[in-house]
Design a protein around this motif. Structure first.
Motif, PDB file in Angstrom:
ATOM      1  N   ASP A  72       0.831  -1.212   0.000  1.00 21.84           N
ATOM      2  CA  ASP A  72       0.000   0.000   0.000  1.00 21.84           C
ATOM      3  C   ASP A  72       0.861   1.256   0.000  1.00 21.84           C
ATOM      4  N   VAL A  73       1.936   1.239   0.774  1.00 22.64           N
ATOM      5  CA  VAL A  73       2.848   2.394   0.834  1.00 22.64           C
ATOM      6  C   VAL A  73       3.517   2.595  -0.523  1.00 22.64           C
ATOM      7  N   ILE A  74       3.948   1.495  -1.156  1.00 22.17           N
ATOM      8  CA  ILE A  74       4.567   1.576  -2.482  1.00 22.17           C
ATOM      9  C   ILE A  74       3.577   2.150  -3.487  1.00 22.17           C
ATOM     10  N   SER A  75       2.344   1.663  -3.456  1.00 25.46           N
ATOM     11  CA  SER A  75       1.311   2.138  -4.385  1.00 25.46           C
ATOM     12  C   SER A  75       1.081   3.637  -4.251  1.00 25.46           C
ATOM     13  N   GLU A  76       0.949   4.088  -3.008  1.00 27.63           N
ATOM     14  CA  GLU A  76       0.731   5.519  -2.767  1.00 27.63           C
ATOM     15  C   GLU A  76       1.928   6.346  -3.224  1.00 27.63           C
ATOM     16  N   LYS A  77       3.132   5.837  -3.003  1.00 28.67           N
ATOM     17  CA  LYS A  77       4.339   6.569  -3.396  1.00 28.67           C
ATOM     18  C   LYS A  77       4.427   6.690  -4.909  1.00 28.67           C
ATOM     19  N   ILE A  78       4.089   5.613  -5.614  1.00 32.87           N
ATOM     20  CA  ILE A  78       4.109   5.661  -7.084  1.00 32.87           C
ATOM     21  C   ILE A  78       3.129   6.717  -7.581  1.00 32.87           C
ATOM     22  N   LYS A  79       1.920   6.700  -7.056  1.00 34.45           N
ATOM     23  CA  LYS A  79       0.903   7.668  -7.477  1.00 34.45           C
ATOM     24  C   LYS A  79       1.364   9.103  -7.186  1.00 34.45           C
ATOM     25  N   GLU A  80       1.882   9.309  -5.994  1.00 35.70           N
ATOM     26  CA  GLU A  80       2.349  10.641  -5.585  1.00 35.70           C
ATOM     27  C   GLU A  80       3.468  11.135  -6.501  1.00 35.70           C
ATOM     28  N   MET A  81       4.428  10.256  -6.779  1.00 37.27           N
ATOM     29  CA  MET A  81       5.560  10.658  -7.617  1.00 37.27           C
ATOM     30  C   MET A  81       5.126  10.898  -9.069  1.00 37.27           C
ATOM     31  N   ARG A  82       4.238  10.049  -9.585  1.00 39.91           N
ATOM     32  CA  ARG A  82       3.748  10.218 -10.953  1.00 39.91           C
ATOM     33  C   ARG A  82       3.074  11.576 -11.098  1.00 39.91           C
ATOM     34  N   LYS A  83       2.222  11.898 -10.132  1.00 39.80           N
ATOM     35  CA  LYS A  83       1.519  13.179 -10.186  1.00 39.80           C
ATOM     36  C   LYS A  83       2.480  14.362 -10.048  1.00 39.80           C
ATOM     37  N   SER A  84       3.504  14.207  -9.208  1.00 40.69           N
ATOM     38  CA  SER A  84       4.458  15.307  -9.030  1.00 40.69           C
ATOM     39  C   SER A  84       5.269  15.566 -10.295  1.00 40.69           C
ATOM     40  N   LYS A  85       5.366  14.543 -11.148  1.00 40.22           N
ATOM     41  CA  LYS A  85       6.071  14.693 -12.438  1.00 40.22           C
ATOM     42  C   LYS A  85       5.104  15.074 -13.558  1.00 40.22           C
ATOM     43  N   ASN A  86       3.837  15.317 -13.183  1.00 38.29           N
ATOM     44  CA  ASN A  86       2.797  15.695 -14.149  1.00 38.29           C
ATOM     45  C   ASN A  86       2.635  14.671 -15.270  1.00 38.29           C
ATOM     46  N   LEU A  87       2.683  13.402 -14.883  1.00 38.65           N
ATOM     47  CA  LEU A  87       2.483  12.318 -15.850  1.00 38.65           C
ATOM     48  C   LEU A  87       1.123  11.683 -15.625  1.00 38.65           C
ATOM     49  N   THR A  88       0.472  11.300 -16.716  1.00 39.84           N
ATOM     50  CA  THR A  88      -0.755  10.519 -16.595  1.00 39.84           C
ATOM     51  C   THR A  88      -0.360   9.055 -16.437  1.00 39.84           C
ATOM     52  N   GLN A  89      -1.311   8.242 -16.049  1.00 34.99           N
ATOM     53  CA  GLN A  89      -1.047   6.807 -15.962  1.00 34.99           C
ATOM     54  C   GLN A  89      -0.662   6.255 -17.329  1.00 34.99           C
ATOM     55  N   GLU A  90      -1.310   6.755 -18.357  1.00 32.36           N
ATOM     56  CA  GLU A  90      -1.019   6.298 -19.713  1.00 32.36           C
ATOM     57  C   GLU A  90       0.413   6.656 -20.119  1.00 32.36           C
ATOM     58  N   GLN A  91       0.843   7.883 -19.796  1.00 32.12           N
ATOM     59  CA  GLN A  91       2.205   8.304 -20.127  1.00 32.12           C
ATOM     60  C   GLN A  91       3.241   7.459 -19.399  1.00 32.12           C
ATOM     61  N   LEU A  92       3.008   7.210 -18.118  1.00 30.38           N
ATOM     62  CA  LEU A  92       3.945   6.382 -17.357  1.00 30.38           C
ATOM     63  C   LEU A  92       3.973   4.966 -17.924  1.00 30.38           C
ATOM     64  N   GLY A  93       2.811   4.442 -18.286  1.00 29.36           N
ATOM     65  CA  GLY A  93       2.747   3.116 -18.894  1.00 29.36           C
ATOM     66  C   GLY A  93       3.542   3.051 -20.190  1.00 29.36           C
ATOM     67  N   ASP A  94       3.408   4.091 -21.015  1.00 31.67           N
ATOM     68  CA  ASP A  94       4.154   4.148 -22.279  1.00 31.67           C
ATOM     69  C   ASP A  94       5.661   4.136 -22.029  1.00 31.67           C
ATOM     70  N   ILE A  95       6.101   4.859 -21.014  1.00 28.15           N
ATOM     71  CA  ILE A  95       7.532   4.943 -20.699  1.00 28.15           C
ATOM     72  C   ILE A  95       8.101   3.573 -20.342  1.00 28.15           C
TER      73      ILE A  95
END
Length: 130
Positions: free
Chosen positions: A57-80
């Motif tokens: 759960d902590v890992i999941s929240e950290k991923i979401k937090e970091m993705r948003k702080s980099k202004n990436l969508t889930q789709e963009q992160l998936g593409d990367i």
């Protein structure tokens, strides 16, 4: 002498009242106490599963937090990292069906360092840097 007796009795009464107040207070509980109460003693299967779930759960929240702080969508992160948006969504929602490789790819894409710590016994620690 009567004054001393009155004073002595008054002090005794104060002490009794203090003891009553202290005994009526609820004992303070630590986080460890609460984990043990609700998830079992350390080392039990139930407690170990709770600790794993909590870590995920902590890992999941950290991923979401970091993705948003980099202004990436889930789709963009998936593409990367070469996965579909749905997999990133599941990962951020705490899916238990995820590999260490995927987690590592995600954190690398987010420019984060991942360290995996495996404890073989209380004295000896093995750290693996990915």
């Amino acid at each position: 002498m009567a004054d001393l007796t009155k004073e002595f009795l008054a002090v005794q009464e104060d002490i009794k009242n203090d003891i009553k107040r202290e005994s009526n207070k609820k004992p303070r509980r630590t986080l460890e106490d609460l984990k043990t109460k609700y998830h079992g003693e350390r080392g039990t299967a139930r407690r170990e599963q709770f600790e794993i779930d909590l870590s995920l759960d902590v890992i999941s929240e950290k991923i979401k937090e970091m993705r948003k702080s980099k202004n990436l969508t889930q789709e963009q992160l998936g593409d990367i990292i070469g996965v579909q948006k749905a997999q990133i969504s599941k990962l951020e929602k705490g899916s238990r069906n995820v590999t260490v490789e995927t987690i590592t790819k995600v954190f690398k894409a987010l420019h984060a360092t991942v360290r995996l710590k495996i404890e073989t016994d209380p004295i000896e620690n093995l750290s693996i840097h990915i």
